[in-house]
Design a protein around this motif. Sequence first.
Motif, PDB file in Angstrom:
ATOM      1  N   ASP A 133       0.828  -1.208   0.000  1.00 51.25           N
ATOM      2  CA  ASP A 133       0.000   0.000   0.000  1.00 51.25           C
ATOM      3  C   ASP A 133       0.863   1.260   0.000  1.00 51.25           C
ATOM      4  OD1 ASP A 133      -2.408  -1.385  -0.107  1.00 51.25           O
ATOM      5  OD2 ASP A 133      -2.597  -1.484   2.079  1.00 51.25           O
ATOM      6  N   ASP A 134       1.933   1.240   0.809  1.00 51.65           N
ATOM      7  CA  ASP A 134       2.869   2.381   0.828  1.00 51.65           C
ATOM      8  C   ASP A 134       3.510   2.567  -0.541  1.00 51.65           C
ATOM      9  OD1 ASP A 134       2.351   2.897   3.501  1.00 51.65           O
ATOM     10  OD2 ASP A 134       4.146   1.839   4.229  1.00 51.65           O
ATOM     11  N   LEU A 135       3.928   1.452  -1.142  1.00 56.01           N
ATOM     12  CA  LEU A 135       4.565   1.512  -2.455  1.00 56.01           C
ATOM     13  C   LEU A 135       3.585   2.057  -3.499  1.00 56.01           C
ATOM     14  CD1 LEU A 135       6.981   0.964  -4.285  1.00 56.01           C
ATOM     15  CD2 LEU A 135       6.181  -1.404  -4.508  1.00 56.01           C
ATOM     16  N   LYS A 136       2.353   1.589  -3.480  1.00 58.67           N
ATOM     17  CA  LYS A 136       1.347   2.077  -4.434  1.00 58.67           C
ATOM     18  C   LYS A 136       1.135   3.583  -4.289  1.00 58.67           C
ATOM     19  CE  LYS A 136      -1.325  -2.150  -5.076  1.00 58.67           C
ATOM     20  NZ  LYS A 136      -2.613  -2.823  -4.819  1.00 58.67           N
ATOM     21  N   LYS A 137       1.095   4.078  -3.051  1.00 56.85           N
ATOM     22  CA  LYS A 137       0.903   5.516  -2.816  1.00 56.85           C
ATOM     23  C   LYS A 137       2.082   6.316  -3.360  1.00 56.85           C
ATOM     24  CE  LYS A 137       0.109   9.062   0.717  1.00 56.85           C
ATOM     25  NZ  LYS A 137       0.494  10.074  -0.217  1.00 56.85           N
TER      26      LYS A 137
ATOM     27  N   GLY B  14      11.584  -9.236  -6.899  1.00 52.72           N
ATOM     28  CA  GLY B  14      10.525 -10.066  -7.447  1.00 52.72           C
ATOM     29  C   GLY B  14       9.250  -9.330  -7.842  1.00 52.72           C
ATOM     30  N   LEU B  15       9.173  -8.023  -7.623  1.00 53.57           N
ATOM     31  CA  LEU B  15       7.959  -7.281  -7.956  1.00 53.57           C
ATOM     32  C   LEU B  15       7.887  -6.968  -9.447  1.00 53.57           C
ATOM     33  CD1 LEU B  15       7.742  -4.783  -4.950  1.00 53.57           C
ATOM     34  CD2 LEU B  15       6.570  -6.971  -5.247  1.00 53.57           C
ATOM     35  N   ASN B  16       6.693  -6.622  -9.906  1.00 58.14           N
ATOM     36  CA  ASN B  16       6.482  -6.289 -11.313  1.00 58.14           C
ATOM     37  C   ASN B  16       6.417  -4.768 -11.470  1.00 58.14           C
ATOM     38  OD1 ASN B  16       5.727  -5.998 -13.965  1.00 58.14           O
ATOM     39  ND2 ASN B  16       4.010  -7.410 -13.852  1.00 58.14           N
ATOM     40  N   PHE B  17       7.444  -4.207 -12.131  1.00 55.50           N
ATOM     41  CA  PHE B  17       7.503  -2.780 -12.430  1.00 55.50           C
ATOM     42  C   PHE B  17       7.480  -2.551 -13.946  1.00 55.50           C
ATOM     43  CE2 PHE B  17       9.604  -2.993  -8.242  1.00 55.50           C
ATOM     44  CZ  PHE B  17       8.906  -2.007  -7.560  1.00 55.50           C
ATOM     45  N   SER B  18       6.959  -3.508 -14.695  1.00 54.80           N
ATOM     46  CA  SER B  18       6.940  -3.398 -16.153  1.00 54.80           C
ATOM     47  C   SER B  18       6.187  -2.149 -16.585  1.00 54.80           C
ATOM     48  CB  SER B  18       6.287  -4.626 -16.775  1.00 54.80           C
ATOM     49  OG  SER B  18       7.096  -5.769 -16.531  1.00 54.80           O
ATOM     50  N   LYS B  19       6.787  -1.434 -17.534  1.00 57.26           N
ATOM     51  CA  LYS B  19       6.212  -0.232 -18.152  1.00 57.26           C
ATOM     52  C   LYS B  19       5.881   0.887 -17.159  1.00 57.26           C
ATOM     53  CE  LYS B  19       4.524  -2.655 -22.173  1.00 57.26           C
ATOM     54  NZ  LYS B  19       3.399  -2.961 -23.039  1.00 57.26           N
TER      55      LYS B  19
ATOM     56  N   CYS C 133      13.195  -8.707 -10.550  1.00 59.59           N
ATOM     57  CA  CYS C 133      11.999  -7.903 -10.847  1.00 59.59           C
ATOM     58  C   CYS C 133      11.707  -7.926 -12.340  1.00 59.59           C
ATOM     59  CB  CYS C 133      12.209  -6.447 -10.426  1.00 59.59           C
ATOM     60  SG  CYS C 133      11.997  -6.173  -8.666  1.00 59.59           S
ATOM     61  N   LYS C 134      10.445  -7.766 -12.674  1.00 55.11           N
ATOM     62  CA  LYS C 134      10.023  -7.586 -14.058  1.00 55.11           C
ATOM     63  C   LYS C 134       9.955  -6.080 -14.280  1.00 55.11           C
ATOM     64  CE  LYS C 134       7.429 -11.850 -14.039  1.00 55.11           C
ATOM     65  NZ  LYS C 134       6.115 -12.450 -13.864  1.00 55.11           N
ATOM     66  N   MET C 135      10.873  -5.565 -15.100  1.00 52.47           N
ATOM     67  CA  MET C 135      10.970  -4.128 -15.330  1.00 52.47           C
ATOM     68  C   MET C 135      11.000  -3.812 -16.823  1.00 52.47           C
ATOM     69  SD  MET C 135      13.659  -3.267 -12.269  1.00 52.47           S
ATOM     70  CE  MET C 135      12.999  -1.689 -11.749  1.00 52.47           C
ATOM     71  N   ALA C 136      10.469  -4.733 -17.632  1.00 52.30           N
ATOM     72  CA  ALA C 136      10.476  -4.555 -19.084  1.00 52.30           C
ATOM     73  C   ALA C 136       9.718  -3.284 -19.440  1.00 52.30           C
ATOM     74  CB  ALA C 136       9.842  -5.753 -19.766  1.00 52.30           C
ATOM     75  N   GLY C 137      10.356  -2.441 -20.240  1.00 46.38           N
ATOM     76  CA  GLY C 137       9.729  -1.211 -20.705  1.00 46.38           C
ATOM     77  C   GLY C 137       9.625  -0.115 -19.663  1.00 46.38           C
TER      78      GLY C 137
ATOM     79  N   ALA D 269      17.181  -9.340 -13.057  1.00 44.33           N
ATOM     80  CA  ALA D 269      16.008  -8.518 -13.401  1.00 44.33           C
ATOM     81  C   ALA D 269      15.826  -8.467 -14.912  1.00 44.33           C
ATOM     82  CB  ALA D 269      16.172  -7.104 -12.844  1.00 44.33           C
ATOM     83  N   ASP D 270      14.582  -8.355 -15.333  1.00 41.60           N
ATOM     84  CA  ASP D 270      14.263  -8.187 -16.753  1.00 41.60           C
ATOM     85  C   ASP D 270      14.098  -6.700 -17.022  1.00 41.60           C
ATOM     86  OD1 ASP D 270      13.375  -8.133 -19.346  1.00 41.60           O
ATOM     87  OD2 ASP D 270      11.530  -9.268 -18.965  1.00 41.60           O
ATOM     88  N   LEU D 271      15.129  -6.093 -17.612  1.00 43.30           N
ATOM     89  CA  LEU D 271      15.133  -4.671 -17.959  1.00 43.30           C
ATOM     90  C   LEU D 271      15.050  -4.496 -19.479  1.00 43.30           C
ATOM     91  CD1 LEU D 271      17.900  -3.741 -15.425  1.00 43.30           C
ATOM     92  CD2 LEU D 271      15.650  -2.684 -15.440  1.00 43.30           C
TER      93      LEU D 271
END
Length: 156
Positions: free
Chosen positions: A4-8, A35-40, A56-60, A76-78
């Motif tokens: 929730d903190d991260l989303k804010k 391990g979090l998804n930060f794609s796009k 982490c998934k950080m594609a795009g 990580a997937d960058l």
Amino acid sequence: MDKDDLKKILRDHKRFRSGIEGGKRADIRMKDLSGLNFSKINLHEAVLMGCNFSHCKMAGADMRGADLYGCNFTGADLSNAKLDRADMRGANMSRANLEHASMIEVDLRAGQVAEVVWKLRGAQLNKEEKGRAEELKEKIAESNLTQTRMSSADLE
């Protein structure tokens, strides 16, 4: 850091980048985000110093101009990420996927070594200045690009 903190923080950063009132630049330091998804996601000019982005998934993702000093991107997937002008000194990029990533003017420190050494050749430095130059050399050595895939990466 709880989700929730991260989303804010991410919501406030999006508002900041859009110029909307109440927006605030993302400032996340020394957090385990593995391990979090930060794609796009748009993290343009965010402060993310010392965070663990391993696997982490950080594609795009857009991290142009971000402070990524000392971050861990192991596995990580960058792919297709925009990292132009990011501060990535001391970042661990071991086994990261950087296919088609844009890395124009990224500070990985390795590019800084030759320039600093060249500029110091023949210079007369006092004891303090010599110490700072040696410290810089040591920090540059911390950048790890072992097994990093960089096909089509723009390292201009």
